[in-house]
Design a protein around this motif. Structure first.
Motif, PDB file in Angstrom:
ATOM      1  N   HIS A 114       0.817  -1.219   0.000  1.00  0.00           N
ATOM      2  CA  HIS A 114       0.000   0.000   0.000  1.00  0.00           C
ATOM      3  C   HIS A 114       0.851   1.269   0.000  1.00  0.00           C
ATOM      4  O   HIS A 114       0.325   2.366  -0.206  1.00  0.00           O
ATOM      5  CB  HIS A 114      -0.968   0.011   1.190  1.00  0.00           C
ATOM      6  CG  HIS A 114      -0.310   0.236   2.521  1.00  0.00           C
ATOM      7  ND1 HIS A 114       0.325  -0.768   3.230  1.00  0.00           N
ATOM      8  CD2 HIS A 114      -0.179   1.366   3.277  1.00  0.00           C
ATOM      9  CE1 HIS A 114       0.795  -0.285   4.359  1.00  0.00           C
ATOM     10  NE2 HIS A 114       0.508   1.004   4.408  1.00  0.00           N
ATOM     11  N   LEU A 115       2.171   1.135   0.194  1.00  0.00           N
ATOM     12  CA  LEU A 115       3.062   2.300   0.145  1.00  0.00           C
ATOM     13  C   LEU A 115       3.758   2.437  -1.211  1.00  0.00           C
ATOM     14  O   LEU A 115       4.605   3.320  -1.377  1.00  0.00           O
ATOM     15  CB  LEU A 115       4.092   2.241   1.274  1.00  0.00           C
ATOM     16  CG  LEU A 115       3.529   2.336   2.692  1.00  0.00           C
ATOM     17  CD1 LEU A 115       4.657   2.410   3.719  1.00  0.00           C
ATOM     18  CD2 LEU A 115       2.585   3.528   2.844  1.00  0.00           C
ATOM     19  N   LYS A 157       6.406   4.236   9.003  1.00  0.00           N
ATOM     20  CA  LYS A 157       5.383   4.445  10.028  1.00  0.00           C
ATOM     21  C   LYS A 157       4.406   5.549   9.643  1.00  0.00           C
ATOM     22  O   LYS A 157       3.214   5.484   9.947  1.00  0.00           O
ATOM     23  CB  LYS A 157       6.059   4.775  11.363  1.00  0.00           C
ATOM     24  CG  LYS A 157       6.808   3.606  11.977  1.00  0.00           C
ATOM     25  CD  LYS A 157       7.590   4.029  13.210  1.00  0.00           C
ATOM     26  CE  LYS A 157       8.410   2.864  13.770  1.00  0.00           C
ATOM     27  NZ  LYS A 157       9.280   3.292  14.896  1.00  0.00           N
ATOM     28  N   LYS A 158       4.916   6.586   8.970  1.00  0.00           N
ATOM     29  CA  LYS A 158       4.089   7.737   8.618  1.00  0.00           C
ATOM     30  C   LYS A 158       3.342   7.564   7.291  1.00  0.00           C
ATOM     31  O   LYS A 158       2.550   8.418   6.901  1.00  0.00           O
ATOM     32  CB  LYS A 158       4.949   8.998   8.548  1.00  0.00           C
ATOM     33  CG  LYS A 158       5.458   9.476   9.899  1.00  0.00           C
ATOM     34  CD  LYS A 158       4.328  10.089  10.724  1.00  0.00           C
ATOM     35  CE  LYS A 158       4.834  10.722  11.991  1.00  0.00           C
ATOM     36  NZ  LYS A 158       3.760  11.405  12.750  1.00  0.00           N
ATOM     37  N   GLY A 159       3.617   6.480   6.581  1.00  0.00           N
ATOM     38  CA  GLY A 159       2.889   6.214   5.349  1.00  0.00           C
ATOM     39  C   GLY A 159       3.373   6.988   4.140  1.00  0.00           C
ATOM     40  O   GLY A 159       2.592   7.263   3.224  1.00  0.00           O
TER      41      GLY A 159
END
Length: 348
Positions: free
Chosen positions: A22-23, A333-335
C-alpha cells in the motif's frame, strides 16, 4: 527457439526493510492530489538526524536565500517495445550508438529470455549481437529501420513500467516539467514533483536554480536483480552557465542542493575531472557510497528507494547510516509513498 534463463536473486547485502504494497505509489500525484507538488516531504538533518514532516510546497521556507538547486533536465524516452507477436518485451538499458543498445529481453512473466532475433512493427528487426556489461543485459542492434530510432520509439514504444504500477500512464506522466533533451531510460524522478508554481515560489525566495543533463540508464533488471553501479555508465553534460553558478556558489561557501541522485553523480563526476568546462557529453562510472567524500553536493532532494538499490549507498555519503535508517523507519510508520510517483526526502 526462445529459452528462459533461470537466475539467482542478487545477494547484495544492505540494511533491509520491506515496502508494504500500500506504500507503492501507483498513481501520479496530480491524479490523486490537487497537483504534482502536493507530495509529502520528509526533512532529515544530516548532522543531527532530526526528522520533520512537511509538504514539498513548503520547500522555499526550508531552504535559505542563495541556496542553489540543480535539476536534471533529461527527458524520458519510451524505452520499452514489444515484438510483433507481443510475446517479448525489449527494455532498452543504455545507448551504445544510434543502432546498438544494451537491453533486457523479457517474456510476459518478466523472465529473462535468450533469443537471437526478434521482429518488430513495420518489418524492423532486432538482432542480439553480443552480451552486455553484466547479466542479464545483452547488446542488440536495430536493423531494417528507415528513420531515426528515437522517432520509431515514439511511435511504437512505451515508458518502462514496473510491477508496482498496475495501469498504463502516458509518457508525459514520466516527465519533469522542465525535461528538454530526450535520452533517459527512466525518469529522473526526484524532480518530477516540481511544478511551475513551486519553481516560481523558489525564485521569489531568492533560491537559485541550474540545470544539467544525465541520461539515466535502467535502474532495475527485474526479478530482484539490480545494476552494479560500476557496470552502469551514464552519459552526462553540464552547461557552462550551470558550472558558473556552481563555482560562484562554492566561492561564497553556499549550499548546493542536488535534486536527485542523478545530479549528484553528474556533479561529483565533473568535480573529479579537474576541468573548468564541458564541450560534450561524457560517460560516468562513478559509484558514490558511504566512504565517498562529496566535493560539490551539500544536500539532496530524492525519492524513497528500495532496500537493494545503490541509491541508498549514495545517501550514506550525505549522512550517517543510523540517521538514514531512522528516517526510513519513520517513512514507513508515517505512510510515505515510494517510487517515481511517490513522496520526497530532503537531506539537508
Amino acid at each position: 527457439m526462445v529459452n528462459v534463463i533461470r537466475h539467482q536473486i542478487s545477494l547484495r547485502q544492505m540494511d533491509m526493510f520491506k515496502i508494504p504494497p500500500h506504500l507503492n505509489a501507483t498513481v501520479p500525484a496530480e491524479y490523486r492530489l490537487t497537483h504534482r507538488s502536493q507530495v509529502s516531504l520528509m526533512l532529515l538533518n544530516k548532522e543531527t538526524g532530526q526528522l520533520s514532516d512537511h509538504l514539498l510546497t513548503e520547500l522555499p521556507q526550508l531552504l535559505s536565500k542563495n541556496d542553489l538547486l540543480i535539476f536534471n533536465s533529461s527527458r524520458t524516452i519510451p524505452a520499452s517495445i514489444l515484438s510483433v507477436d507481443q510475446n517479448v518485451e525489449i527494455r532498452l538499458a543504455r545507448k551504445i550508438d544510434e543502432r546498438k543498445w544494451e537491453a533486457i529481453l523479457l517474456d510476459s512473466e518478466e523472465r529473462v529470455l535468450s533469443v537471437e532475433r526478434l521482429d518488430l512493427p513495420e518489418d524492423v528487426n532486432i538482432a542480439v549481437v553480443g552480451s552486455g556489461s553484466e547479466f542479464p543485459l545483452v547488446t542488440i542492434e536495430f536493423q531494417n529501420i528507415h528513420e531515426p530510432l528515437l522517432s520509431y520509439l515514439y511511435r511504437f514504444g512505451e515508458p518502462i513500467r514496473y510491477e508496482y504500477i498496475d495501469q498504463k500512464w502516458p509518457l508525459d506522466a514520466y516527465q519533469t516539467i522542465f525535461a528538454s533533451s530526450p535520452g533517459s531510460i527512466e525518469m529522473p524522478s526526484a524532480g518530477r514533483a516540481f511544478s511551475w508554481k513551486l519553481m516560481h515560489s523558489l525564485q521569489k525566495a531568492k533560491i537559485k536554480m541550474g540545470f544539467l543533463e544525465l541520461h539515466t540508464g535502467i535502474s532495475y533488471y527485474g526479478n530482484h536483480i539490480w545494476p552494479n553501479p560500476i557496470n552502469h555508465p551514464e552519459a552526462y553534460y553540464i552547461p557552462h552557465k550551470t558550472i558558473q553558478l556552481m563555482n560562484q556558489l562554492k566561492a561564497n561557501n553556499g549550499r548546493l542542493i542536488a535534486v536527485g541522485t542523478t545530479v549528484v553523480r553528474a556533479i561529483e563526476s565533473f568535480a573529479l575531472q579537474k576541468t573548468s568546462f564541458m564541450s560534450e557529453c561524457r560517460d560516468t562510472h562513478l559509484y558514490i557510497h558511504s566512504g565517498t567524500t562529496l566535493q560539490m553536493a551539500d544536500a539532496i532532494i530524492t525519492g524513497l528507494h528500495e532496500p537493494e538499490a545503490s541509491h541508498l549507498d549514495m545517501l550514506k555519503a550525505f549522512t550517517k547510516s543510523e540517521y538514514l535508517n531512522k528516517s526510513y523507519d519513520h517513512a514507513l510508520k508515517k505512510g510515505y509513498l515510494w517510487h517515481e510517483f511517490g513522496d520526497i526526502q530532503l537531506i539537508l
